[in-house]
Scaffold this motif. Sequence first.
Motif, PDB file in Angstrom:
ATOM      1  N   ARG A 324       0.462  -1.249  -0.005  1.00  0.00           N
ATOM      2  CA  ARG A 324       0.264  -0.470  -0.182  1.00  0.00           C
ATOM      3  C   ARG A 324       1.517   1.843  -0.103  1.00  0.00           C
ATOM      4  O   ARG A 324       1.681   1.075   0.663  1.00  0.00           O
ATOM      5  CB  ARG A 324      -0.857  -0.401   1.262  1.00  0.00           C
ATOM      6  N   PHE A 325       0.256   2.444  -0.959  1.00  0.00           N
ATOM      7  CA  PHE A 325       1.454   3.023  -1.077  1.00  0.00           C
ATOM      8  C   PHE A 325       0.454   4.729  -0.537  1.00  0.00           C
ATOM      9  O   PHE A 325      -0.703   4.724  -1.197  1.00  0.00           O
ATOM     10  CB  PHE A 325       1.769   3.651  -2.026  1.00  0.00           C
ATOM     11  N   LYS A 326       0.868   5.332   0.105  1.00  0.00           N
ATOM     12  CA  LYS A 326       0.985   6.772   1.007  1.00  0.00           C
ATOM     13  C   LYS A 326       1.400   7.858   0.217  1.00  0.00           C
ATOM     14  O   LYS A 326       2.470   7.949   1.321  1.00  0.00           O
ATOM     15  CB  LYS A 326      -0.178   6.561   2.021  1.00  0.00           C
ATOM     16  N   LEU A 327       1.319   8.793   0.108  1.00  0.00           N
ATOM     17  CA  LEU A 327       1.849  10.323  -0.418  1.00  0.00           C
ATOM     18  C   LEU A 327       1.308  10.876   1.355  1.00  0.00           C
ATOM     19  O   LEU A 327       0.603  11.025   1.949  1.00  0.00           O
ATOM     20  CB  LEU A 327       1.795  11.095  -1.457  1.00  0.00           C
ATOM     21  N   ALA A 328       2.600  11.213   1.789  1.00  0.00           N
ATOM     22  CA  ALA A 328       2.715  11.876   3.386  1.00  0.00           C
ATOM     23  C   ALA A 328       3.643  12.862   3.702  1.00  0.00           C
ATOM     24  O   ALA A 328       4.478  12.988   2.861  1.00  0.00           O
ATOM     25  CB  ALA A 328       2.939  10.754   4.285  1.00  0.00           C
ATOM     26  N   ARG A 329       3.456  13.482   4.261  1.00  0.00           N
ATOM     27  CA  ARG A 329       4.008  14.713   4.714  1.00  0.00           C
ATOM     28  C   ARG A 329       4.732  14.744   5.877  1.00  0.00           C
ATOM     29  O   ARG A 329       4.353  14.315   7.058  1.00  0.00           O
ATOM     30  CB  ARG A 329       3.841  16.698   4.889  1.00  0.00           C
ATOM     31  N   VAL A 330       6.457  14.306   5.875  1.00  0.00           N
ATOM     32  CA  VAL A 330       7.460  14.567   7.005  1.00  0.00           C
ATOM     33  C   VAL A 330       7.048  15.485   8.247  1.00  0.00           C
ATOM     34  O   VAL A 330       7.525  16.548   7.710  1.00  0.00           O
ATOM     35  CB  VAL A 330       8.690  14.180   6.877  1.00  0.00           C
ATOM     36  N   ASN A 331       6.752  14.919   9.424  1.00  0.00           N
ATOM     37  CA  ASN A 331       6.854  16.480  10.441  1.00  0.00           C
ATOM     38  C   ASN A 331       8.253  16.120  10.772  1.00  0.00           C
ATOM     39  O   ASN A 331       9.292  15.804  10.547  1.00  0.00           O
ATOM     40  CB  ASN A 331       5.576  15.312  11.307  1.00  0.00           C
ATOM     41  N   ILE A 332       7.962  17.254  11.725  1.00  0.00           N
ATOM     42  CA  ILE A 332       9.688  18.026  12.320  1.00  0.00           C
ATOM     43  C   ILE A 332      10.104  17.146  13.005  1.00  0.00           C
ATOM     44  O   ILE A 332      11.183  17.444  12.585  1.00  0.00           O
ATOM     45  CB  ILE A 332       9.233  19.644  12.690  1.00  0.00           C
ATOM     46  N   ASP A 333       9.605  16.018  13.443  1.00  0.00           N
ATOM     47  CA  ASP A 333      10.408  15.037  14.224  1.00  0.00           C
ATOM     48  C   ASP A 333      10.476  14.254  13.458  1.00  0.00           C
ATOM     49  O   ASP A 333      10.789  13.039  13.889  1.00  0.00           O
ATOM     50  CB  ASP A 333       9.602  14.591  15.694  1.00  0.00           C
ATOM     51  N   TYR A 334      10.629  14.529  11.721  1.00  0.00           N
ATOM     52  CA  TYR A 334      10.653  13.243  11.463  1.00  0.00           C
ATOM     53  C   TYR A 334      10.322  12.495  10.712  1.00  0.00           C
ATOM     54  O   TYR A 334      10.671  11.008  11.310  1.00  0.00           O
ATOM     55  CB  TYR A 334      12.820  13.236  10.939  1.00  0.00           C
ATOM     56  N   HIS A 335       9.043  12.142  11.744  1.00  0.00           N
ATOM     57  CA  HIS A 335       8.074  10.947  11.162  1.00  0.00           C
ATOM     58  C   HIS A 335       6.848  11.513  10.477  1.00  0.00           C
ATOM     59  O   HIS A 335       6.319  12.571  10.252  1.00  0.00           O
ATOM     60  CB  HIS A 335       7.299  10.978  12.759  1.00  0.00           C
ATOM     61  N   VAL A 336       6.036   9.859   9.757  1.00  0.00           N
ATOM     62  CA  VAL A 336       5.497  10.096   8.924  1.00  0.00           C
ATOM     63  C   VAL A 336       3.939   9.313   9.959  1.00  0.00           C
ATOM     64  O   VAL A 336       3.911   8.638   9.737  1.00  0.00           O
ATOM     65  CB  VAL A 336       5.249   9.783   7.429  1.00  0.00           C
ATOM     66  N   GLU A 337       2.732   9.146   9.982  1.00  0.00           N
ATOM     67  CA  GLU A 337       1.783   8.976  10.095  1.00  0.00           C
ATOM     68  C   GLU A 337       1.068   8.212   8.416  1.00  0.00           C
ATOM     69  O   GLU A 337       1.095   8.654   7.964  1.00  0.00           O
ATOM     70  CB  GLU A 337       0.256  10.292  11.141  1.00  0.00           C
ATOM     71  N   TYR A 338       1.165   6.960   9.308  1.00  0.00           N
ATOM     72  CA  TYR A 338      -0.125   5.914   8.287  1.00  0.00           C
ATOM     73  C   TYR A 338      -0.298   4.647   9.054  1.00  0.00           C
ATOM     74  O   TYR A 338      -0.418   4.093  10.183  1.00  0.00           O
ATOM     75  CB  TYR A 338       1.155   4.730   7.343  1.00  0.00           C
ATOM     76  N   GLU A 339      -2.149   4.987   8.960  1.00  0.00           N
ATOM     77  CA  GLU A 339      -3.150   4.851  10.007  1.00  0.00           C
ATOM     78  C   GLU A 339      -3.227   4.212  11.168  1.00  0.00           C
ATOM     79  O   GLU A 339      -3.392   3.520  11.124  1.00  0.00           O
ATOM     80  CB  GLU A 339      -3.454   2.946   8.613  1.00  0.00           C
ATOM     81  N   GLY A 340      -2.423   5.580  11.521  1.00  0.00           N
ATOM     82  CA  GLY A 340      -2.733   5.368  13.567  1.00  0.00           C
ATOM     83  C   GLY A 340      -1.385   5.135  13.756  1.00  0.00           C
ATOM     84  O   GLY A 340      -1.207   5.513  14.650  1.00  0.00           O
ATOM     85  N   HIS A 341      -0.445   4.607  12.785  1.00  0.00           N
ATOM     86  CA  HIS A 341       1.373   4.585  13.679  1.00  0.00           C
ATOM     87  C   HIS A 341       1.211   5.901  12.873  1.00  0.00           C
ATOM     88  O   HIS A 341       1.568   5.978  11.754  1.00  0.00           O
ATOM     89  CB  HIS A 341       1.193   3.714  13.299  1.00  0.00           C
ATOM     90  N   TYR A 342       2.983   5.690  13.298  1.00  0.00           N
ATOM     91  CA  TYR A 342       3.899   6.811  13.263  1.00  0.00           C
ATOM     92  C   TYR A 342       4.868   5.910  12.835  1.00  0.00           C
ATOM     93  O   TYR A 342       6.092   4.848  13.662  1.00  0.00           O
ATOM     94  CB  TYR A 342       4.478   8.299  14.346  1.00  0.00           C
ATOM     95  N   TYR A 343       6.040   6.780  11.857  1.00  0.00           N
ATOM     96  CA  TYR A 343       7.283   5.611  11.691  1.00  0.00           C
ATOM     97  C   TYR A 343       7.718   6.815  11.350  1.00  0.00           C
ATOM     98  O   TYR A 343       7.730   7.943  10.018  1.00  0.00           O
ATOM     99  CB  TYR A 343       6.553   4.826  10.436  1.00  0.00           C
TER     100      TYR A 343
END
Length: 363
Positions: A324-343
């Motif tokens: 599964r692919f999703k365009l996500a914006r990286v937050n200032i804490d260098y994490h992205v959110e996907y389906e309620g989880h942070y990576y």
Amino acid sequence: MSKIRRVLQLLHEADLSQREAARAAGVSKSCVSDIASRARAAGLPWAQARALDDDALHARLHPAPVARSARHLEPEWAQVHQQLKRPGVTLQLLWEEYQLAHDGRAYKYSAFCDKYAAFARSLKRSMRQVHKAGERLFVDYAGQTVELVDINSCEITRAQIFVAVLGASNLTYACATRTQQAEDWVRSIIAALEFIGGVPRLLVPDQPRALMARPDRYEPTAHRLLAELGDHYGVAILPARPAHPKDKAKVEVGVQVVERWILARLRERRFINLGELNRAIAPLLTQLNERAFKKLPGSRRSAFEQMERAALSPLPAAPMQVARFKLARVNIDYHVEYEGHYYSVPHRLVPACRTSTGAPRAA
């Protein structure tokens, strides 16, 4: 008195010339000449002709045509049509084989081609597309859906029906999916390839937004998931042009056949989940593929086994894992959110920091 009797009487009793007899009888000279010639060919002298009534006289001079036995042996045009679907097979080759088998009683090549063209036109009043074995797999979703009733909440949802058809043999695959999202498309195509046991050279889908990042008549761009499918299975993606259903006419007809042969037979049944629906579709799909053609020899399954299975490329050792692919914006804490989880992601993907004025701040 008939014209024939009058002409013969003028020629023999009045002893007139053909030109004079024509003028006297009110007919053309060529008509008089034809009557005289027919009487000579029939061996009918005037003495005998005079004794016959008008109908008998006409029958003697204009006998019914006698059908002669055909000198040429007709090929099995349905077999010729099927053989043309094999890679490398041409009308020239089939005519040469036919001529060797029926030496002296075979049509010339031009007549052979004309008669085959007449047979092909009789199959359908449309442009015929000859699909080579193992060349194309056409895929699409049917317009009809099937109700799924949740036994706990009684909520009704609509299952979508995916259809795939091989070009040469018309072998058909169908299954139900929850939606028509990219993941459902790709999983269904993978299941279709597993069903036929091989990989064709071309995959021909429509251009839905779920599959195409940029639909276009000339240079469509596939989504990453579909592109990865093509890379994993070694199949080229050739989308049909928008608003050109004849580009994928095989699956358009296949959808209609599935709706009439499978979905119509399930219209009174109620299903609670996709698994139950697909288990009901499977035996009807087997019957559909083993059902005899109306104008061609064999069935979808037999045509596939005879000419198309060997033309397919082998399946890869392992099926593709659907991601599964999703365009996500990286937050200032260098994490992205996907389906309620942070990576976490590499720090270099963090957007450049900005000052209050909006200008990038120097590193």
